[in-house]
Design an enzyme around this catalytic site. Structure first.
Site, PDB file in Angstrom:
ATOM      1  N   HIS A 217      -8.384   1.157  -3.891  1.00 23.98           N
ATOM      2  CA  HIS A 217      -9.301   0.952  -2.760  1.00 23.98           C
ATOM      3  C   HIS A 217      -9.936   2.304  -2.416  1.00 23.98           C
ATOM      4  O   HIS A 217      -9.283   3.176  -1.855  1.00 23.98           O
ATOM      5  CB  HIS A 217      -8.479   0.386  -1.583  1.00 23.98           C
ATOM      6  CG  HIS A 217      -9.239   0.218  -0.312  1.00 23.98           C
ATOM      7  ND1 HIS A 217      -8.599  -0.020   0.890  1.00 23.98           N
ATOM      8  CD2 HIS A 217     -10.565   0.256  -0.029  1.00 23.98           C
ATOM      9  CE1 HIS A 217      -9.509  -0.129   1.845  1.00 23.98           C
ATOM     10  NE2 HIS A 217     -10.711   0.044   1.321  1.00 23.98           N
TER      11      HIS A 217
ATOM     12  N   HIS B 101      -1.255  -1.285  -4.296  1.00 20.34           N
ATOM     13  CA  HIS B 101      -2.516  -0.953  -3.621  1.00 20.34           C
ATOM     14  C   HIS B 101      -2.562   0.554  -3.352  1.00 20.34           C
ATOM     15  O   HIS B 101      -1.674   1.112  -2.715  1.00 20.34           O
ATOM     16  CB  HIS B 101      -2.596  -1.739  -2.310  1.00 20.34           C
ATOM     17  CG  HIS B 101      -3.888  -1.585  -1.572  1.00 20.34           C
ATOM     18  ND1 HIS B 101      -5.017  -2.317  -1.880  1.00 20.34           N
ATOM     19  CD2 HIS B 101      -4.234  -0.788  -0.534  1.00 20.34           C
ATOM     20  CE1 HIS B 101      -6.002  -1.978  -1.056  1.00 20.34           C
ATOM     21  NE2 HIS B 101      -5.558  -1.056  -0.232  1.00 20.34           N
TER      22      HIS B 101
ATOM     23  N   SER C  81       0.844  -1.195   0.000  1.00 19.53           N
ATOM     24  CA  SER C  81       0.000   0.000   0.000  1.00 19.53           C
ATOM     25  C   SER C  81       0.880   1.247   0.000  1.00 19.53           C
ATOM     26  O   SER C  81       1.670   1.461   0.919  1.00 19.53           O
ATOM     27  CB  SER C  81      -0.886   0.028   1.240  1.00 19.53           C
ATOM     28  OG  SER C  81      -1.415   1.333   1.401  1.00 19.53           O
TER      29      SER C  81
ATOM     30  N   MET D 229     -12.082   4.712  -0.389  1.00 18.81           N
ATOM     31  CA  MET D 229     -12.704   4.972   0.915  1.00 18.81           C
ATOM     32  C   MET D 229     -13.311   6.362   0.831  1.00 18.81           C
ATOM     33  O   MET D 229     -12.823   7.324   1.448  1.00 18.81           O
ATOM     34  CB  MET D 229     -11.654   4.852   2.025  1.00 18.81           C
ATOM     35  CG  MET D 229     -11.269   3.407   2.330  1.00 18.81           C
ATOM     36  SD  MET D 229      -9.668   3.263   3.142  1.00 18.81           S
ATOM     37  CE  MET D 229      -8.591   3.316   1.711  1.00 18.81           C
TER      38      MET D 229
ATOM     39  N   ASP E  52      -4.702   3.631  -1.801  1.00 15.83           N
ATOM     40  CA  ASP E  52      -5.771   3.975  -0.864  1.00 15.83           C
ATOM     41  C   ASP E  52      -6.263   5.393  -1.103  1.00 15.83           C
ATOM     42  O   ASP E  52      -5.560   6.362  -0.841  1.00 15.83           O
ATOM     43  CB  ASP E  52      -5.258   3.858   0.576  1.00 15.83           C
ATOM     44  CG  ASP E  52      -5.075   2.408   0.989  1.00 15.83           C
ATOM     45  OD1 ASP E  52      -6.035   1.635   0.860  1.00 15.83           O
ATOM     46  OD2 ASP E  52      -3.965   2.059   1.432  1.00 15.83           O
TER      47      ASP E  52
ATOM     48  N   MET F 169      -8.784   8.285  -0.072  1.00 15.46           N
ATOM     49  CA  MET F 169      -9.591   8.706   1.090  1.00 15.46           C
ATOM     50  C   MET F 169     -10.050  10.145   0.915  1.00 15.46           C
ATOM     51  O   MET F 169      -9.292  10.992   0.445  1.00 15.46           O
ATOM     52  CB  MET F 169      -8.756   8.606   2.362  1.00 15.46           C
ATOM     53  CG  MET F 169      -8.160   7.238   2.597  1.00 15.46           C
ATOM     54  SD  MET F 169      -7.288   7.176   4.154  1.00 15.46           S
ATOM     55  CE  MET F 169      -6.510   5.561   4.036  1.00 15.46           C
TER      56      MET F 169
ATOM     57  N   MET G 249     -11.343  -5.810   5.656  1.00 10.54           N
ATOM     58  CA  MET G 249     -10.475  -4.871   6.375  1.00 10.54           C
ATOM     59  C   MET G 249     -10.145  -5.471   7.744  1.00 10.54           C
ATOM     60  O   MET G 249     -11.040  -5.882   8.484  1.00 10.54           O
ATOM     61  CB  MET G 249     -11.172  -3.515   6.572  1.00 10.54           C
ATOM     62  CG  MET G 249     -11.312  -2.669   5.326  1.00 10.54           C
ATOM     63  SD  MET G 249      -9.757  -2.335   4.477  1.00 10.54           S
ATOM     64  CE  MET G 249      -8.881  -1.381   5.716  1.00 10.54           C
TER      65      MET G 249
ATOM     66  N   ASP H 279      -6.600  -6.520   4.298  1.00 16.82           N
ATOM     67  CA  ASP H 279      -5.943  -5.204   4.306  1.00 16.82           C
ATOM     68  C   ASP H 279      -5.928  -4.625   5.713  1.00 16.82           C
ATOM     69  O   ASP H 279      -6.980  -4.364   6.294  1.00 16.82           O
ATOM     70  CB  ASP H 279      -6.722  -4.275   3.359  1.00 16.82           C
ATOM     71  CG  ASP H 279      -6.125  -2.877   3.237  1.00 16.82           C
ATOM     72  OD1 ASP H 279      -5.045  -2.623   3.807  1.00 16.82           O
ATOM     73  OD2 ASP H 279      -6.752  -2.042   2.548  1.00 16.82           O
TER      74      ASP H 279
HETATM   75  C1  DX5 Z   1      -6.170   1.614   5.628  1.00 10.95           C
HETATM   76  C2  DX5 Z   1      -5.719   1.214   4.260  1.00 10.95           C
HETATM   77  C3  DX5 Z   1      -4.648   0.196   4.231  1.00 10.95           C
HETATM   78  C4  DX5 Z   1      -3.361   0.634   4.891  1.00 10.95           C
HETATM   79  C5  DX5 Z   1      -2.614  -0.594   5.301  1.00 10.95           C
HETATM   80  O1  DX5 Z   1      -7.314   2.383   5.517  1.00 10.95           O
HETATM   81  O2  DX5 Z   1      -6.808   0.689   3.545  1.00 10.95           O
HETATM   82  O3  DX5 Z   1      -4.395  -0.185   2.886  1.00 10.95           O
HETATM   83  O4  DX5 Z   1      -2.545   1.377   4.062  1.00 10.95           O
HETATM   84  O5  DX5 Z   1      -1.476  -0.178   5.995  1.00 10.95           O
HETATM   85  P1  DX5 Z   1      -0.772  -1.129   7.046  1.00 10.95           P
HETATM   86  O6  DX5 Z   1      -0.307  -2.335   6.301  1.00 10.95           O
HETATM   87  O7  DX5 Z   1       0.339  -0.297   7.578  1.00 10.95           O
HETATM   88  O8  DX5 Z   1      -1.807  -1.471   8.086  1.00 10.95           O
HETATM   89 ZN    ZN Z   2      -6.424  -0.244   1.516  1.00 11.02          ZN
END
Ligand code: DX5
Ligand code: ZN
Length: 216
Positions: free
Chosen positions: A67, A34, A9, A69, A36, A38, A138, A176
């Protein structure tokens, strides 16, 4: 048995060096990237949008696992698809239009995924499973990297795996959040086939070795 997919990620990468970070992680053997996304509303953090995906697309041929969010993701599917996303996953809690959003993702030729947060049961995802390419559990509360793995995700992975085997064997199960070299085995044993890891990979002194260990 198929090879475990490792998806670092980029939330844990240095954003000021993103191109170099992607190249580094690709050389170290990442399978997917990956990403993320947000919005500061669905989750209490803000990251990046389609422009980042578009620019990352230029520096790697690896599948981009996006991903989302964000609230009402249907508003942005076209932009992420056109930016070059391969997988686009949405949180089932983020909209009442899950089915339409998944259909829209597919209509752009992308693979579609559905994600459940720690408090959301597997049953909330079940009705979409037959049409999913990816189902993501998650194992931390979405929003931040570097959190501790929530153990109840293991039972959810096992439940999802059993259901998946029955209704859609082609759907990939992803986990994840909070994955480390130490707990990855349990997550895989429970049913995870794609492993997202942010801090464990980007924070490693040797990401290649870390990813190899996670894959074994
Ligand atoms: C959290 C993200 C994850 C995050 C994982 O909202 O969706 O992808 O980056 O990071 P680690 O592996 O550090 O928990
Ligand atoms: Zn993620």
């Amino acid at each position: 048995m198929n090879k475990t997919i490792i998806a670092p990620s980029i939330l844990s990468a240095n954003f000021a060096e993103m191109g170099k970070e992607i190249e580094r992680i690709c050389k170290c053997g990442a399978d997917w990237i990956h990403c993320d996304v947000m919005d500061g509303i669905f989750v209490p953090n803000i990251t990046f949008g389609p422009k980042m995906i578009k620019d990352i697309r230029k520096v790697t041929n690896l599948p981009l696992d996006v991903h989302l969010m964000i609230t009402e993701p249907i508003r942005y599917i076209r932009q992420f698809a056109e930016a070059g996303a391969d997988y686009i996953s949405i949180q089932v809690e983020s909209t009442a239009k899950v089915k339409q959003t998944l259909e829209l993702i597919k209509s752009f030729g992308c693979k579609c995924g559905a994600v459940i947060s720690p408090e959301t049961p597997v049953s909330a995802l079940a009705e979409y499973l037959p049409s999913l390419d990816l189902a993501l559990v998650m194992s931390v509360h979405p929003g931040f990297g570097g959190q501790k793995f929530i153990d109840s995700a293991l039972n959810k992975l096992a439940e999802l795996r059993a259901l998946r085997d029955k209704v859609n064997p082609a759907c990939i199960i992803e986990v994840d959040g909070g994955i480390t070299e130490d707990n990855v085995v349990e997550a895989k044993r429970a049913g995870a086939e794609a492993i997202v890891a942010g801090s464990a990979v980007f924070g490693s002194s040797d990401p290649k070795v870390t990813m190899e260990k996670m894959r074994r």
